[in-house]
Write a protein that holds these residues in place. Structure first.
Motif, PDB file in Angstrom:
ATOM      1  N   LEU A 183     -33.141   8.442 -11.572  1.00  0.00           N
ATOM      2  CA  LEU A 183     -32.871   9.771 -11.121  1.00  0.00           C
ATOM      3  C   LEU A 183     -31.582  10.062 -10.871  1.00  0.00           C
ATOM      4  O   LEU A 183     -31.107  11.300 -11.463  1.00  0.00           O
ATOM      5  N   PHE A 184     -30.706   9.288 -10.389  1.00  0.00           N
ATOM      6  CA  PHE A 184     -29.316   9.685  -9.954  1.00  0.00           C
ATOM      7  C   PHE A 184     -28.290   8.910 -10.891  1.00  0.00           C
ATOM      8  O   PHE A 184     -27.099   9.414 -11.054  1.00  0.00           O
ATOM      9  N   GLY A 185     -28.474   7.605 -11.305  1.00  0.00           N
ATOM     10  CA  GLY A 185     -27.564   6.818 -11.855  1.00  0.00           C
ATOM     11  C   GLY A 185     -27.639   7.238 -13.151  1.00  0.00           C
ATOM     12  O   GLY A 185     -26.346   7.471 -13.678  1.00  0.00           O
ATOM     13  N   ILE A 186     -28.534   7.276 -13.983  1.00  0.00           N
ATOM     14  CA  ILE A 186     -28.743   7.656 -15.577  1.00  0.00           C
ATOM     15  C   ILE A 186     -27.882   8.923 -15.674  1.00  0.00           C
ATOM     16  O   ILE A 186     -27.163   8.794 -16.542  1.00  0.00           O
ATOM     17  N   LEU A 219     -35.404  14.167 -20.006  1.00  0.00           N
ATOM     18  CA  LEU A 219     -35.736  12.743 -19.946  1.00  0.00           C
ATOM     19  C   LEU A 219     -36.208  12.399 -18.410  1.00  0.00           C
ATOM     20  O   LEU A 219     -37.319  11.821 -18.280  1.00  0.00           O
ATOM     21  N   VAL A 220     -35.313  12.676 -17.716  1.00  0.00           N
ATOM     22  CA  VAL A 220     -35.541  12.427 -16.269  1.00  0.00           C
ATOM     23  C   VAL A 220     -36.994  13.153 -15.592  1.00  0.00           C
ATOM     24  O   VAL A 220     -37.915  12.249 -15.087  1.00  0.00           O
ATOM     25  N   SER A 229     -34.559  17.081  -9.494  1.00  0.00           N
ATOM     26  CA  SER A 229     -33.905  17.458 -10.838  1.00  0.00           C
ATOM     27  C   SER A 229     -33.085  18.709 -10.944  1.00  0.00           C
ATOM     28  O   SER A 229     -31.904  18.678 -11.318  1.00  0.00           O
ATOM     29  N   VAL A 230     -33.170  19.672  -9.870  1.00  0.00           N
ATOM     30  CA  VAL A 230     -32.477  20.686  -9.857  1.00  0.00           C
ATOM     31  C   VAL A 230     -31.164  20.083  -9.043  1.00  0.00           C
ATOM     32  O   VAL A 230     -29.978  20.774  -9.451  1.00  0.00           O
ATOM     33  N   ALA A 231     -31.242  19.347  -8.066  1.00  0.00           N
ATOM     34  CA  ALA A 231     -30.065  18.813  -7.529  1.00  0.00           C
ATOM     35  C   ALA A 231     -29.144  18.116  -8.724  1.00  0.00           C
ATOM     36  O   ALA A 231     -27.931  18.255  -8.510  1.00  0.00           O
ATOM     37  N   ILE A 234     -36.737  22.503 -16.287  1.00  0.00           N
ATOM     38  CA  ILE A 234     -37.252  21.303 -15.505  1.00  0.00           C
ATOM     39  C   ILE A 234     -38.565  21.525 -15.388  1.00  0.00           C
ATOM     40  O   ILE A 234     -39.336  20.571 -15.843  1.00  0.00           O
ATOM     41  N   THR A 235     -39.317  22.401 -15.034  1.00  0.00           N
ATOM     42  CA  THR A 235     -40.641  22.700 -14.775  1.00  0.00           C
ATOM     43  C   THR A 235     -41.327  22.355 -16.179  1.00  0.00           C
ATOM     44  O   THR A 235     -42.409  21.834 -15.936  1.00  0.00           O
TER      45      THR A 235
END
Lengths: 315, 368
Positions: B25-28, B185-186, B229-231, B263-264
């Motif tokens: 979620l956050f690293g990639i 992707l995420v 994902s918005v973050a 995102i949705t």
């Protein structure tokens, strides 16, 4: 409370259930006994509205398992064969999650699960994945009970659990039964059959026998002699070669022997086995148990092309 | 409603307690953005060159100094003869050799024409083109500044202006593209995995046997990932601005609304994948192979859609990322409003509705 009417179910080539009919009364603790692959899980999933039967119908508490599946899901508790709670959630989080899914709270129904949950409450902050087998099973039962179901369906709850926890578990079921919950429980362990009010013996998708454990064993036709000697491996083969032998199966440390008629005496076997160079021979009559019945039914079932007729006579 | 709330709470527990999920979620996103940012570049810097100066007069020396001090090039070697050129390219130590002819300055003064030869290593054609055009630019610039009165033979001199990206920064190209790629992707990967995981561990069986409705399960899965994902999108825009200097010329709120829409859409696509895939591995495979590659290649992220063969151009029409990239490029770089991108927005909206309705319909209320 549970009515099963001519249910059949196939997976591609294999027929998992063949026209099963069964009726379970309110407040009954009913066992579904059979080896792996007998069709126990399939039957339970159909009752839990998770699978559709190919033919036949079934009712849970008067509700049809196909049409009224939504109502059934609200009123029944289910514990699948595999431990199916969230391993990364703590004991308490799991319980609270399932409570809210059923629109209730832990506090509201605490009295129902108190005795069971009490034993795992000291570990309520622990992740479910880190619990021992016995504790997992108690948690799963608590989660299945949290919404006060009228019917409880447990798929092999004691598989992979130690002997002490198994015994405790059955004591818990007995107590739930007092609270008028109808329980259908499956198990591959024959010794657990005696703890049920009635059992259904199932094999290859067919019911072999449905009755109370004592009625089933009392109808066992032959006499059983349990035999042991120093060479157990050779013992079964030698016993099967005995001219009046009908069957010989290994049961733990003993071999259970039945003769072609009831005139075979233990002493007769001792003499025969001594002649076969066995040492430290023991042989004595015992009362048949469910497993003996099961082995007999299974072996006759294979010989018969259609086993239906005889079973109906017995019932 | 209470059911949904506790379902979402449970989802957050899953996310925050799993190191791998947190990494994806956050690293990639951050590493991917930084890697793309430093790797995909159409700019050059400190390219090793060699110079063979046969005249060594004021003009040629000054021109050399100008080229080397531009920051684009770095002197590797001063060659003494033409013979070394072949070898030096074979060794691969330099990308370009600059050769000034004899009496370079004098010829330029006297005849107005002097020759400088640029030899580039074209085993990497892209690089060779960039290197020679940069050098040519510097030389032309020098000549016009040195001799403002020099009347060159009559010619048309185009005044080129790179609109919306005056300096032709490649960050302007990849930040929107990477944003689309990462969010796609995420979002799709995470939802499809989290649903198939419930199937694999058997918890889906318990959920199905409960009174939860398919809509509750789907929304419960989508909402937590939407928030995260918005973050993520915030972080990407922020890094794009801070590290790569990509501005948001248009409305930030519009940008975020479009991002939420995208995102949705991706999350619904993830749900759709999970209704097909039975295991986490299959879900991952579909998300990575079937989504990531076409998104990179066909969305116009790296390769211009106009230059593709017609068949692939048709294909690019079904790539949701294509529309999103158009939208965010328009908002971030051109600073336009919804009036200019309503078509793309509608298409994304339509895709979202399509995916969610198929998902709800295909979501099985039973085990088979």
């Amino acid at each position: 409370m549970i009515k099963i009417n001519n249910i059949s179910k196939s997976y591609k080539a294999t027929q998992a259930l063949k026209e099963i009919s069964l009726e379970i009364q309110k407040g009954e603790l009913h066992g579904l006994i059979g080896p792996d692959g007998a069709g126990k899980t399939t039957l339970m999933r159909i009752l839990m509205t998770l699978l559709l039967p190919d033919s036949g119908n079934a009712q849970m508490g008067g509700l049809d398992v196909v049409k009224e599946y939504r109502k059934i899901r609200r009123k029944t508790g289910y514990m699948p064969g595999r431990f199916s709670l969230y391993q990364d959630l703590s004991v308490e989080e799991n319980l609270r999650f399932f409570a809210s899914v059923f629109g209730t709270t832990l506090e509201e129904n605490y009295d129902l699960i108190r005795e069971i949950y009490h034993q795992i409450e000291p570990f309520k902050k622990r992740r479910a994945g880190d619990l021992s087998g016995g504790m997992k099973q108690k948690l799963a039962l608590s989660c299945a009970l949290i919404h006060r179901p009228q019917i409880l369906i447990l798929d092999e709850p004691t598989t992979g659990v130690d002997a002490v926890s198994r015994q405790e578990f059955w004591e818990m079921l007995k107590k739930l039964q007092e609270k008028e919950i109808t329980i259908l429980v499956s198990t591959p362990y024959m010794d657990e059959a005696n703890l049920c009010d009635r059992v259904a013996l199932i094999q290859n998708g067919q019911l072999l026998e449905v009755d109370s454990p004592s009625n089933i064993t009392s109808r066992f036709p032959g006499k059983i002699i349990k035999v042991r000697s120093d060479n157990m491996h050779r013992l079964i083969a030698d016993l099967r070669r005995f001219k009046k032998a009908e069957s010989a199966f290994a049961f733990g440390q003993y071999v259970h022997f039945t003769g072609t008629d009831n005139k075979v005496e233990p002493s007769e076997l001792e003499i025969y086995l001594a002649g076969c160079n066995h040492e430290n021979i023991e042989a004595e009559y015992i009362e048949p148990d469910i497993e003996d019945v099961f082995m007999k039914l299974m072996s006759t079932d294979k010989e018969k092309v259609v086993g239906e007729g005889e079973r109906q006579e017995k019932e | 409603m209470k059911q949904l709330k506790s379902f979402i709470k449970k989802e957050f527990y899953h996310i925050f307690r799993d190191v791998r999920t947190m990494l994806i979620l956050f690293g990639i996103p951050i590493t991917q953005l930084l890697i793309f940012g430093t790797v995909i570049k159409n700019e050059i810097s400190n390219v090793p060159v060699a110079i063979y100066d046969q005249s060594k007069d004021d003009v040629s020396l000054e021109l050399s100094a100008k080229i080397l001090s531009s920051g684009y090039f770095q002197l590797n070697e001063n060659l003494g003869s033409i013979a070394g050129i072949d070898e030096i390219f074979r060794e691969g130590t330099v990308k370009q050799v600059i050769i000034f002819e004899n009496d370079f300055g004098e010829k330029l003064q006297r005849e107005g024409v002097a020759n400088v030869q640029l030899i580039a290593d074209a085993s990497d054609p892209n690089m060779a083109r960039l290197v020679t055009s940069y050098t040519t630019g510097i030389i032309n610039d020098y000549i016009t500044k040195m001799h403002p009165n020099l009347q060159m033979p009559l010619r048309i001199k185009p005044e080129v202006r790179m609109y919306f990206n005056e300096e032709m920064k490649s960050a302007y190209q990849f930040v929107p593209g990477t944003m689309a790629l990462i969010l796609m992707l995420v979002s799709a990967l995470m939802t499809s995995i989290s649903i198939t995981r419930e199937k694999e561990t058997g918890t889906m069986e318990v959920l199905l046997a409960s009174p939860l409705r398919p809509v509750q399960i789907i929304v419960g899965k989508v909402l937590p990932y939407l928030l995260l994902s918005v973050a993520n999108a915030f972080v990407i825009v922020f890094i794009g601005r801070l590290v790569f200097g990509v501005p948001v010329a248009g409305s930030f709120i519009l940008l975020m609304l479009e991002t939420i829409l995208f995102i949705t859409m991706a999350l619904c696509l993830g749900i759709l994948i999970s209704t097909i895939a039975k295991t986490q591995l299959v879900a991952m495979f579909i998300s990575l192979i079937a989504l990531m590659l076409p998104t990179i290649i066909l969305s116009g992220f790296i390769f211009p859609i106009e230059n593709m063969p017609t068949v692939l151009q048709w294909f690019s029409h079904i790539m949701p990322a294509r529309y999103f990239i158009t939208i965010i490029r328009a908002i971030m770089l051109k600073g336009v409003g919804i009036l200019f991108i309503w078509k793309e927005t509608l298409i994304l909206l339509g895709m979202t509705l399509l995916f969610i309705s198929i998902s709800v319909k295909k979501f099985k209320v039973r085990l088979e």
